[in-house]
Design a protein around this motif. Structure first.
Motif, mmCIF file in Angstrom:
data_model
loop_
_atom_site.group_PDB
_atom_site.id
_atom_site.type_symbol
_atom_site.label_atom_id
_atom_site.label_comp_id
_atom_site.label_asym_id
_atom_site.label_seq_id
_atom_site.Cartn_x
_atom_site.Cartn_y
_atom_site.Cartn_z
ATOM 1 N N GLU A 198 0.830 -1.204 0.000
ATOM 2 C CA GLU A 198 0.000 0.000 0.000
ATOM 3 C C GLU A 198 0.867 1.257 0.000
ATOM 4 O O GLU A 198 0.563 2.239 -0.662
ATOM 5 C CB GLU A 198 -0.941 0.002 1.215
ATOM 6 C CG GLU A 198 -1.988 1.109 1.117
ATOM 7 C CD GLU A 198 -2.929 1.144 2.310
ATOM 8 O OE1 GLU A 198 -2.600 0.540 3.350
ATOM 9 O OE2 GLU A 198 -3.980 1.785 2.197
ATOM 10 N N ARG A 199 1.957 1.194 0.756
ATOM 11 C CA ARG A 199 2.863 2.332 0.847
ATOM 12 C C ARG A 199 3.385 2.709 -0.541
ATOM 13 O O ARG A 199 3.352 3.871 -0.949
ATOM 14 C CB ARG A 199 4.032 1.937 1.755
ATOM 15 C CG ARG A 199 4.787 3.064 2.328
ATOM 16 C CD ARG A 199 5.411 2.687 3.649
ATOM 17 N NE ARG A 199 6.072 1.396 3.657
ATOM 18 C CZ ARG A 199 6.012 0.538 4.659
ATOM 19 N NH1 ARG A 199 5.329 0.817 5.720
ATOM 20 N NH2 ARG A 199 6.652 -0.608 4.607
ATOM 21 N N ILE A 200 3.839 1.715 -1.292
ATOM 22 C CA ILE A 200 4.410 1.978 -2.609
ATOM 23 C C ILE A 200 3.329 2.447 -3.580
ATOM 24 O O ILE A 200 3.520 3.407 -4.331
ATOM 25 C CB ILE A 200 5.119 0.707 -3.140
ATOM 26 C CG1 ILE A 200 6.367 0.442 -2.296
ATOM 27 C CG2 ILE A 200 5.499 0.869 -4.607
ATOM 28 C CD1 ILE A 200 7.058 -0.863 -2.596
ATOM 29 N N ARG A 201 2.176 1.801 -3.531
ATOM 30 C CA ARG A 201 1.086 2.184 -4.434
ATOM 31 C C ARG A 201 0.718 3.650 -4.246
ATOM 32 O O ARG A 201 0.577 4.406 -5.209
ATOM 33 C CB ARG A 201 -0.153 1.321 -4.163
ATOM 34 C CG ARG A 201 0.003 -0.111 -4.593
ATOM 35 C CD ARG A 201 -1.003 -0.987 -3.901
ATOM 36 N NE ARG A 201 -2.357 -0.702 -4.338
ATOM 37 C CZ ARG A 201 -3.440 -0.980 -3.624
ATOM 38 N NH1 ARG A 201 -3.330 -1.530 -2.434
ATOM 39 N NH2 ARG A 201 -4.624 -0.718 -4.091
ATOM 40 N N VAL A 202 0.565 4.043 -2.981
ATOM 41 C CA VAL A 202 0.135 5.412 -2.701
ATOM 42 C C VAL A 202 1.244 6.407 -3.023
ATOM 43 O O VAL A 202 1.000 7.463 -3.610
ATOM 44 C CB VAL A 202 -0.345 5.538 -1.239
ATOM 45 C CG1 VAL A 202 -0.574 6.990 -0.871
ATOM 46 C CG2 VAL A 202 -1.606 4.722 -1.039
ATOM 47 N N ALA A 203 2.483 6.071 -2.673
ATOM 48 C CA ALA A 203 3.598 6.984 -2.939
ATOM 49 C C ALA A 203 3.706 7.248 -4.437
ATOM 50 O O ALA A 203 3.864 8.390 -4.870
ATOM 51 C CB ALA A 203 4.903 6.404 -2.403
ATOM 52 N N LEU A 204 3.592 6.198 -5.256
ATOM 53 C CA LEU A 204 3.743 6.369 -6.696
ATOM 54 C C LEU A 204 2.570 7.122 -7.315
ATOM 55 O O LEU A 204 2.729 7.817 -8.313
ATOM 56 C CB LEU A 204 3.888 4.996 -7.380
ATOM 57 C CG LEU A 204 5.190 4.238 -7.135
ATOM 58 C CD1 LEU A 204 5.152 2.893 -7.833
ATOM 59 C CD2 LEU A 204 6.391 5.036 -7.621
ATOM 60 N N ALA A 205 1.389 6.993 -6.716
ATOM 61 C CA ALA A 205 0.209 7.635 -7.289
ATOM 62 C C ALA A 205 0.055 9.086 -6.825
ATOM 63 O O ALA A 205 -0.677 9.863 -7.440
ATOM 64 C CB ALA A 205 -1.047 6.840 -6.933
#
Lengths: 71, 664
Positions: free
Chosen positions: B426-433
Motif C-alpha cells: 500500500e505504501r508503494i502504491r500510494v507513494a507512486l500515485a
C-alpha cells in the motif's frame, strides 16, 4: 461458520484463517484464539473492544476471524 | 552496604524512568557478582539513610533463559536479599499483576508500585490500594514515574520495609488440588515458594543433595500421572487469582472523558463520519495553505474588505519570506561576483537548489506538525476508520486519506506521509500515485492560466472542477495499476483506536521532527543535484533542444511555440517555474500580455492547462518518491505513466472541447 464481520455483542475468537504472517499481525494486536472481544460497531470496518483497547478491523480481515458467541 | 533495593519489572513498565528519577544522575554501571553482566546501580539517600538502588534487567517471563534475565531470577531466589520494588504497568494491569504475584510469592520484603497513574486517571481507572495490600500482603504505592508523582511516598515505604517497621506477611496463593504435593515438597526444601517453583519445573535445587532431588522428581511424576502438566495447573490458579484480585480492587469509572469519547466515536463511526472527517482535514489543509502562501485566506480577507490583512498574509507567508530572502541574496551576489560561468553555476544552480530545499522544508514542518497533532490526539485513527469504507472500494485502507490530503498541499510531504501505511504494498502504491494529486503550487499555476487564457467564467470554474475530479480519479486508478506492479492489489485496515487526549506538545514535536528530518537527509541532496543538472543543461544549450522537441509534440494542438515547450520543461523542475519561465522568454511578467501574444483558442488553452496539471510534478516529488520506493524501475514507470496520461488527457480534452465548443 460465524465470522467477526457478521457477529454482534461479545464473542470468543475460535480460529484465524490465514498464513503465519497474517496470524502474527493479528496476535500483535491482541486478536488470538481464546480471546473474548466485544463488537462495538459492525461497520465496516468492524470495531471491537478487547480488554482496554479498541481496534478497527477491515472487512476482509474480519471475514477471516472465526468466532463463537461468548456466554 | 546492607540497604539494597532492587527494581523488578517487565519491559515497558517505566522502570528505567523510575530508576533515573530516583538516581538523580548518581548512577553507575557495576558488575553483578560472579557474572559478566552489567547492571545499573545508584547510591541514594533518603531521610539520612543510604540506600543502594539496583536496576535489575526487565524480564517478560520467568521462563526466560537469557544471561540478563537469570540475574533477576537469581535475586528472587535469595529470599532474604534486599527489598524488591515491583513495578506494575498501569497500561496493562492484567499482564503486570500476573508477573508481579510471582515475584511476591518469593519476596515478602517488597513494595508493589503501580506506575502510570496519569494514564489510569485519564481512563477513569481507580485502584483500591488497601484491598491490594490486604490480598497481596505487601505495601502498595501508586506513582507516575513520568510526572514524578508519588515518589516520596514510595521512598518512605521502602524505608519502612528496610528498617523493619512494616513486615510483609508474604503472598500465599491457594493452588487447590496441588496443595498436598506442595506441602510435601516444602518439607524437603524448607520453603513454600521454592516448592512451587520446583513443581513448576524450575531448576531451584542446584544446592540440594542427590536424594532430595530424586524425591522431588518423584512427587512431580506422581502429579503428572494423576492430573496433567503441573505447570498448567499452577498457571490456571494464578490466572484465577489475578482475575479475582482485579475484580475486587480495580474499578473503571466512566469519567467524562469516556463519555466524550463515546460521543465523538458515535459521530466518527456514524453515517456522517466521513463528512466530519473531511471537514477536519480541510480545516487543517486551509491552515497549512494559508501559512504557506497566504492563499486562500488572503482572498477571503480581501473579499471581506480587509485589504491590509490580505496583503500582510501574502507577503509574510512562509514561502513569501523565504523567496524574498533568497532573491535578496542572489541579487547581492550577482552584483559582487565577477561575471564568469562559475558565478552563474553558483547563483542559478546551487543557490537556486538550496532555495528550493529551503522553501520546501518549512512547509513540510508545518504539515507534519498539523498531522502529528491529530495523530497524537487519537483523532487520526478515527478519521482513518471512518474513511475506510470509501477507500476499501479501491483496495486501499482509510489511512490513505492522510497522504492524499497532505499531497493536496504539497506532494513531497504527501509522499513521505505514505510511510504511515501498514503494508509495503500500500505504501508503494500510494507513494507512486501521489503526483496525480494537484498540489497548491500547481493550483496557483492552473488558476493563473485559467484566468488569463479562458474568458468565460463558467468555463474557468468548470475546468478547475474537472481537473480536481480527474485528479482524484487518476490517483485511485493509479493505485490499482501500481498494485499489479507490486503484486498487492488490496490492503486491509487493522488499527488500534487509542483514547482521545489533548496532544502533548513534546510528543507532537518529536513526531514532527522525526518525520521532517528525513527530508534533509534523504531528499535535499537530490533536489540540489537536479538543480545543478538543470543549470548544466541550460549552460550547454540542451534545454533549448528539449524545449523545441516538446513544442513539436504539441504541434498537433497548434501549440508549437518553443517558448511554451521550454516553460513546460522548466515546470518539470518546479511547477511554479512555468510562469516565471514564460515571463522571461516573453520579456514581460504581465500575463495578459503573454496570453495575447500566445493567442490560444479555448480548446488549445484547455489542453495546455490539463497537461500542466498532470505531467510529472517536480523533481522534489520524484526525489521523495525515490526515497520511499527505493526502486528505479518503479520510479521510471511512474514518471513515464504520468507523462503519458497527461498527454492523452490533453489530447482527449482538446478534441472533446473542439467538438463541444464548435457545436455551441
Amino acid at each position: 461458520m460465524l465470522t467477526l464481520d457478521l457477529a454482534t455483542g461479545r464473542v470468543r475468537i475460535k480460529e484465524i484463517l490465514g498464513g503465519r504472517g497474517f496470524v502474527r499481525r493479528l496476535a500483535d494486536m491482541g486478536l488470538a484464539p481464546g480471546q473474548v472481544v466485544e463488537v462495538i460497531s459492525k461497520g465496516p470496518p468492524v470495531i471491537v473492544k478487547i480488554r482496554d483497547t479498541k481496534i478497527a478491523i477491515g472487512r476482509g480481515i474480519a471475514r477471516k476471524v472465526v468466532v463463537e458467541y461468548a456466554e | 552496604m546492607q540497604n539494597k533495593v532492587y527494581l523488578v519489572a517487565q519491559p515497558n513498565s517505566g522502570k528505567t524512568t523510575l530508576f533515573n528519577l530516583l538516581a538523580h544522575e548518581n548512577c553507575y554501571v557495576a558488575n553483578w557478582p560472579g557474572k559478566t553482566v552489567e547492571v545499573f546501580q545508584a547510591k541514594i539517600v533518603h531521610h539520612g539513610k543510604e540506600i543502594l538502588l539496583v536496576d535489575l534487567p526487565g524480564i517478560n517471563s520467568f521462563k526466560a533463559l537469557g544471561k540478563e534475565e537469570s540475574l533477576t531470577k537469581e535475586f528472587l531466589l535469595k529470599e532474604e536479599e534486599g527489598v524488591a520494588v515491583v513495578l506494575i504497568n498501569g497500561e496493562s494491569l492484567y499482564r503486570s499483576f500476573y508477573f508481579a504475584i510471582q515475584v511476591l510469592e518469593m519476596k515478602s520484603k517488597a513494595v508493589l508500585v503501580i506506575n502510570k497513574s496519569d494514564y489510569l486517571e485519564k481512563r477513569g481507572i481507580h485502584i483500591n490500594l488497601e484491598t491490594l495490600k490486604e490480598k497481596l500482603g505487601v505495601e502498595v504505592v501508586q506513582i507516575s514515574a513520568l510526572h514524578g508523582t508519588g515518589i516520596n511516598r514510595l521512598m518512605d515505604r521502602i524505608l519502612d520495609v528496610l528498617e523493619g517497621r512494616v513486615k510483609g506477611k508474604g503472598l500465599r496463593i491457594d493452588y487447590g488440588i496441588l496443595e498436598p504435593y506442595i506441602a510435601k515438597v516444602e518439607e524437603l526444601l524448607g520453603s513454600r515458594s521454592l516448592a512451587v517453583r520446583a513443581i513448576e519445573g524450575e531448576e531451584v535445587f542446584a544446592r540440594l543433595s542427590e536424594d532430595k532431588r530424586i524425591a522431588v522428581e518423584e512427587i512431580k511424576k506422581e502429579i503428572e500421572n494423576k492430573f496433567v502438566n503441573p505447570e498448567e495447573i499452577i498457571a490456571m490458579y494464578r490466572h484465577r487469582f489475578v482475575e479475582s484480585l482485579l475484580n475486587s480492587a480495580v474499578k473503571e469509572v466512566k469519567v467524562s472523558e469516556e463519555a466524550i469519547e463515546r460521543k465523538l466515536d458515535k459521530i466518527f463511526f456514524g453515517r456522517f463520519g466521513p463528512v466530519f472527517s473531511i471537514a477536519i482535514l480541510f480545516g487543517i489543509l486551509f491552515l497549512a495553505f494559508t501559512i504557506n502562501t497566504g492563499f486562500p485566506m488572503n482572498i477571503i480577507a480581501r473579499f471581506a474588505g480587509y485589504d491590509t490583512i490580505a496583503e500582510f498574509l501574502g507577503k509574510y507567508s512562509l514561502s513569501g519570506i523565504i523567496s524574498l530572502f533568497f532573491e535578496t541574496i542572489s541579487g547581492m551576489l550577482d552584483g559582487i561576483l565577477p561575471d564568469v560561468w562559475l558565478k552563474s553555476l553558483f547563483i542559478n544552480g546551487i543557490l537556486a537548489g538550496i532555495g528550493a530545499v529551503a522553501t520546501f522544508f518549512p512547509l513540510i514542518l508545518v504539515l507534519n506538525f498539523l498531522m502529528s497533532l491529530i495523530e497524537d490526539s487519537g483523532v487520526m485513527a478515527r478519521i482513518a476508520t471512518s474513511m475506510d469504507r470509501f477507500f476499501s472500494l479501491f483496495g486501499l485502507t482509510g489511512k490513505t486519506v492522510f497522504p492524499f490530503t497532505v499531497s493536496l498541499a504539497c506532494n513531497v510531504p504527501g509522499v513521505m506521509a505514505s510511510r504511515i501505511l501498514e503494508t509495503d504494498g500500500e505504501r508503494i502504491r500510494v507513494a507512486l500515485a501521489s503526483p496525480f494529486v494537484i498540489c497548491q503550487a500547481r493550483l496557483l499555476v492552473i488558476v493563473l492560466f485559467v484566468v488569463f487564457l479562458l474568458t468565460s467564467p463558467a468555463l474557468q470554474s468548470g475546468i478547475v472542477i474537472l481537473i480536481y475530479l480527474l485528479s482524484a480519479t487518476l490517483f485511485l486508478a493509479a493505485t490499482k495499476i501500481y498494485g499489479k506492479a507490486v503484486k498487492e492489489e488490496s490492503s486491509e485496515l487493522l488499527l488500534e483506536l487509542p483514547p482521545y487526549h489533548f496532544p502533548s506538545l513534546r510528543v507532537v514535536w518529536w513526531i514532527t521532527w522525526e518525520r521532517s528530518k528525513s527530508f534533509i537527509y534523504k531528499i535535499a541532496g537530490f533536489i540540489l543535484a537536479f538543480s545543478i543538472l538543470a543549470w548544466l543543461m541550460d549552460y550547454f544549450g540542451i534545454t533549448n533542444v528539449i524545449g523545441t522537441f516538446i513544442a513539436k509534440m504539441f504541434s498537433p494542438f497548434g501549440l508549437d511555440d518553443p517558448r511554451l515547450g521550454f516553460a513546460i520543461l522548466m515546470g518539470f523542475f518546479a511547477k511554479e517555474l512555468v510562469i516565471s519561465s514564460l515571463a522571461v522568454s516573453f520579456g514581460t511578467s504581465d500575463l495578459s500580455e503573454i496570453s495575447a501574444q500566445l493567442a490560444l483558442n479555448a480548446p488549445q488553452a484547455i489542453a495546455l492547462i490539463v497537461f500542466i496539471a498532470f505531467y510529472t510534478p517536480c523533481v522534489a516529488t520524484i526525489s521523495a518518491m525515490h526515497s520511499e520506493v527505493r526502486s528505479y524501475k518503479l520510479l521510471a514507470m511512474s514518471v513515464v505513466f504520468q507523462l503519458l496520461i497527461a498527454y492523452i488527457l490533453a489530447s482527449v480534452t482538446f478534441i472533446l472541447s473542439s467538438i463541444i465548443l464548435t457545436a455551441a
